[in-house]
Design a protein around this motif. Structure first.
Motif, PDB file in Angstrom:
ATOM      1  N   GLU A   1     -20.854  32.381  11.959  1.00 38.89           N
ATOM      2  CA  GLU A   1     -20.706  33.630  11.178  1.00 38.89           C
ATOM      3  C   GLU A   1     -21.941  34.741  11.418  1.00 38.89           C
ATOM      4  O   GLU A   1     -21.705  35.799  11.391  1.00 38.89           O
ATOM      5  N   ALA A   2     -22.948  34.286  11.528  1.00 37.09           N
ATOM      6  CA  ALA A   2     -24.204  34.924  12.032  1.00 37.09           C
ATOM      7  C   ALA A   2     -23.992  35.800  13.236  1.00 37.09           C
ATOM      8  O   ALA A   2     -24.693  36.727  13.400  1.00 37.09           O
ATOM      9  N   THR A   3     -23.249  35.381  14.200  1.00 39.66           N
ATOM     10  CA  THR A   3     -22.950  36.166  15.332  1.00 39.66           C
ATOM     11  C   THR A   3     -22.355  37.337  15.122  1.00 39.66           C
ATOM     12  O   THR A   3     -22.332  38.234  15.867  1.00 39.66           O
ATOM     13  N   ARG A   4     -21.849  37.656  13.832  1.00 38.66           N
ATOM     14  CA  ARG A   4     -21.101  38.944  13.465  1.00 38.66           C
ATOM     15  C   ARG A   4     -21.800  39.486  12.301  1.00 38.66           C
ATOM     16  O   ARG A   4     -21.461  40.677  11.901  1.00 38.66           O
ATOM     17  N   ARG A   5     -22.825  38.752  11.875  1.00 41.39           N
ATOM     18  CA  ARG A   5     -23.554  39.483  10.579  1.00 41.39           C
ATOM     19  C   ARG A   5     -24.877  39.656  11.122  1.00 41.39           C
ATOM     20  O   ARG A   5     -25.615  38.395  10.819  1.00 41.39           O
ATOM     21  N   PRO A   6     -25.625  40.695  11.206  1.00 42.30           N
ATOM     22  CA  PRO A   6     -26.996  40.650  11.681  1.00 42.30           C
ATOM     23  C   PRO A   6     -28.031  40.255  10.479  1.00 42.30           C
ATOM     24  O   PRO A   6     -28.989  39.688  11.108  1.00 42.30           O
ATOM     25  N   GLU A   7     -27.732  40.582   9.402  1.00 37.04           N
ATOM     26  CA  GLU A   7     -28.749  40.245   8.298  1.00 37.04           C
ATOM     27  C   GLU A   7     -28.570  38.547   8.316  1.00 37.04           C
ATOM     28  O   GLU A   7     -29.718  37.946   8.184  1.00 37.04           O
ATOM     29  N   LEU A   8     -27.361  38.032   8.355  1.00 33.83           N
ATOM     30  CA  LEU A   8     -27.324  36.477   8.230  1.00 33.83           C
ATOM     31  C   LEU A   8     -28.005  35.999   9.401  1.00 33.83           C
ATOM     32  O   LEU A   8     -28.720  34.939   9.306  1.00 33.83           O
ATOM     33  N   ARG A   9     -27.743  36.471  10.527  1.00 28.44           N
ATOM     34  CA  ARG A   9     -28.381  36.075  11.722  1.00 28.44           C
ATOM     35  C   ARG A   9     -29.929  36.236  11.671  1.00 28.44           C
ATOM     36  O   ARG A   9     -30.495  35.142  12.073  1.00 28.44           O
ATOM     37  N   ALA A  10     -30.414  37.188  11.095  1.00 32.80           N
ATOM     38  CA  ALA A  10     -32.106  37.279  10.900  1.00 32.80           C
ATOM     39  C   ALA A  10     -32.519  36.040   9.801  1.00 32.80           C
ATOM     40  O   ALA A  10     -33.399  35.584  10.204  1.00 32.80           O
ATOM     41  N   ALA A  11     -31.950  35.921   8.760  1.00 31.67           N
ATOM     42  CA  ALA A  11     -32.110  34.948   7.909  1.00 31.67           C
ATOM     43  C   ALA A  11     -32.098  33.502   8.322  1.00 31.67           C
ATOM     44  O   ALA A  11     -32.852  32.868   8.329  1.00 31.67           O
ATOM     45  N   LEU A  12     -31.066  33.235   9.178  1.00 30.12           N
ATOM     46  CA  LEU A  12     -30.726  31.966   9.593  1.00 30.12           C
ATOM     47  C   LEU A  12     -31.718  31.813  10.712  1.00 30.12           C
ATOM     48  O   LEU A  12     -32.283  30.365  11.066  1.00 30.12           O
ATOM     49  N   THR A  13     -32.022  32.733  11.665  1.00 31.89           N
ATOM     50  CA  THR A  13     -33.027  32.764  12.639  1.00 31.89           C
ATOM     51  C   THR A  13     -34.281  32.047  12.112  1.00 31.89           C
ATOM     52  O   THR A  13     -35.018  31.449  12.521  1.00 31.89           O
ATOM     53  N   ARG A  14     -34.908  32.873  10.792  1.00 36.65           N
ATOM     54  CA  ARG A  14     -35.836  32.742  10.235  1.00 36.65           C
ATOM     55  C   ARG A  14     -36.033  30.915   9.644  1.00 36.65           C
ATOM     56  O   ARG A  14     -36.935  30.358   9.925  1.00 36.65           O
ATOM     57  N   THR A  15     -34.943  30.561   9.169  1.00 39.36           N
ATOM     58  CA  THR A  15     -34.762  29.253   8.369  1.00 39.36           C
ATOM     59  C   THR A  15     -34.914  28.335   9.660  1.00 39.36           C
ATOM     60  O   THR A  15     -35.829  27.336   9.458  1.00 39.36           O
ATOM     61  N   ILE A  16     -34.242  28.412  10.748  1.00 38.19           N
ATOM     62  CA  ILE A  16     -34.085  27.375  11.575  1.00 38.19           C
ATOM     63  C   ILE A  16     -35.452  27.474  12.582  1.00 38.19           C
ATOM     64  O   ILE A  16     -35.837  26.137  12.906  1.00 38.19           O
ATOM     65  N   SER A  17     -36.089  28.530  12.800  1.00 36.31           N
ATOM     66  CA  SER A  17     -37.228  28.691  13.611  1.00 36.31           C
ATOM     67  C   SER A  17     -38.462  27.973  12.681  1.00 36.31           C
ATOM     68  O   SER A  17     -39.177  26.991  13.242  1.00 36.31           O
ATOM     69  N   THR A  18     -38.471  28.082  11.475  1.00 32.74           N
ATOM     70  CA  THR A  18     -39.411  27.475  10.464  1.00 32.74           C
ATOM     71  C   THR A  18     -39.317  26.114  10.686  1.00 32.74           C
ATOM     72  O   THR A  18     -40.162  25.377  10.646  1.00 32.74           O
ATOM     73  N   THR A  19     -37.869  25.561  10.508  1.00 29.92           N
ATOM     74  CA  THR A  19     -37.680  24.009  10.593  1.00 29.92           C
ATOM     75  C   THR A  19     -38.403  23.277  12.165  1.00 29.92           C
ATOM     76  O   THR A  19     -38.845  22.437  11.907  1.00 29.92           O
ATOM     77  N   LEU A  20     -37.768  24.341  12.963  1.00 32.11           N
ATOM     78  CA  LEU A  20     -38.399  23.933  14.388  1.00 32.11           C
ATOM     79  C   LEU A  20     -39.876  23.620  14.529  1.00 32.11           C
ATOM     80  O   LEU A  20     -40.429  22.714  14.955  1.00 32.11           O
ATOM     81  N   GLU A  21     -40.595  24.661  13.982  1.00 32.11           N
ATOM     82  CA  GLU A  21     -41.938  24.683  13.951  1.00 32.11           C
ATOM     83  C   GLU A  21     -42.546  23.657  13.192  1.00 32.11           C
ATOM     84  O   GLU A  21     -43.481  22.963  13.426  1.00 32.11           O
ATOM     85  N   GLN A  22     -41.991  23.463  12.143  1.00 35.09           N
ATOM     86  CA  GLN A  22     -42.400  22.218  11.103  1.00 35.09           C
ATOM     87  C   GLN A  22     -42.279  20.924  11.816  1.00 35.09           C
ATOM     88  O   GLN A  22     -43.060  20.110  11.607  1.00 35.09           O
ATOM     89  N   ASN A  23     -41.149  20.819  12.487  1.00 33.81           N
ATOM     90  CA  ASN A  23     -40.893  19.594  13.300  1.00 33.81           C
ATOM     91  C   ASN A  23     -41.968  19.343  14.242  1.00 33.81           C
ATOM     92  O   ASN A  23     -42.422  18.161  14.636  1.00 33.81           O
ATOM     93  N   VAL A  24     -42.433  20.364  15.207  1.00 30.43           N
ATOM     94  CA  VAL A  24     -43.237  20.367  16.174  1.00 30.43           C
ATOM     95  C   VAL A  24     -44.730  20.120  15.663  1.00 30.43           C
ATOM     96  O   VAL A  24     -45.359  19.226  15.966  1.00 30.43           O
ATOM     97  N   LYS A  25     -45.166  20.587  14.492  1.00 31.19           N
ATOM     98  CA  LYS A  25     -46.290  20.267  13.685  1.00 31.19           C
ATOM     99  C   LYS A  25     -46.221  18.794  13.333  1.00 31.19           C
ATOM    100  O   LYS A  25     -47.284  18.063  13.504  1.00 31.19           O
TER     101      LYS A  25
END
Length: 200
Positions: A112-136
């Motif tokens: 759904e995020a591929t069709r909704r820019p706002e959702l894509r931005a929000a999901l990108t933030r959430t997943i990016s944060t989770t990935l960086e937490q995993n790295v740390k």
């Protein structure tokens, strides 16, 4: 707008069930109310609009999939070597299998995020944060490897999880554990490198 946190969480969990079962097109306030067993119009009192609901679903899925702190502490009471990385990844897959609905809902959100820019931005933030937490987490724990190791394992595990949780007959259950072990064992680890593994 209503602010009862317990009711809001129940509605978000109901939305996750609907999303996993019906897909994004089936996710309506009426469907969420029905799934939660509350009067029609309840969900609309808690979410400004459908985009707001989707955003909160994305955030809450990651809360649901986060490892139990006590269980994680027990797991981490072991030498920080590749066998511990294997165990962490196996426990990650175990959490997703236990909450398959949550993971399927996340896949629906990604589409759904591929069709909704706002959702894509929000999901990108959430997943990016989770990935960086995993790295740390990986680096702080002194697990073998570096940031590239963690990102490589993340990408490999993402593929494995999509395959196993959507088409489970493609990879026999008994092979999945072996594949995770082989994945970690064959991951290049820089000489003297430190850290690496999924924390959540």
């Amino acid at each position: 707008m209503s602010s009862n946190p317990t009711r809001r969480t129940a509605l978000v969990n109901a939305a996750i069930e609907v999303l996993a079962r019906e897909g994004a097109r089936g996710l309506t306030f009426r469907a969420v109310d029905a799934e939660a067993g509350v009067p029609n119009g309840t969900a609309s009192n808690y979410f400004a609009n459908r985009d707001d609901l989707l955003r909160q679903v994305g955030e809450h899925i990651h809360v649901r999939l986060t490892p139990n702190a006590v269980k994680l502490a027990e797991t981490m009471d072991a030498p920080p070597d590749k066998s511990l990385v294997v165990r962490l990844l196996q426990e990650l897959l175990g959490r997703l299998q236990a909450d398959r609905t949550g993971y399927l809902a996340l896949l629906e959100l990604r589409l759904e995020a591929t069709r909704r820019p706002e959702l894509r931005a929000a999901l990108t933030r959430t997943i990016s944060t989770t990935l960086e937490q995993n790295v740390k987490f990986h680096l702080d724990a002194g697990l073998p490897g570096d940031r590239t190791t963690v990102v490589s394992l993340y990408l490999a595990m993402t593929g494995l999880m999509v395959e196993h949780l959507t088409l489970p007959d493609v990879l026999p259950e008994e092979q999945v554990g072996e594949l995770i072990t082989a994945l970690v064992e064959r991951t290049d680890v820089p000489a003297g490198g430190a850290a690496g593994a999924e924390g959540g």
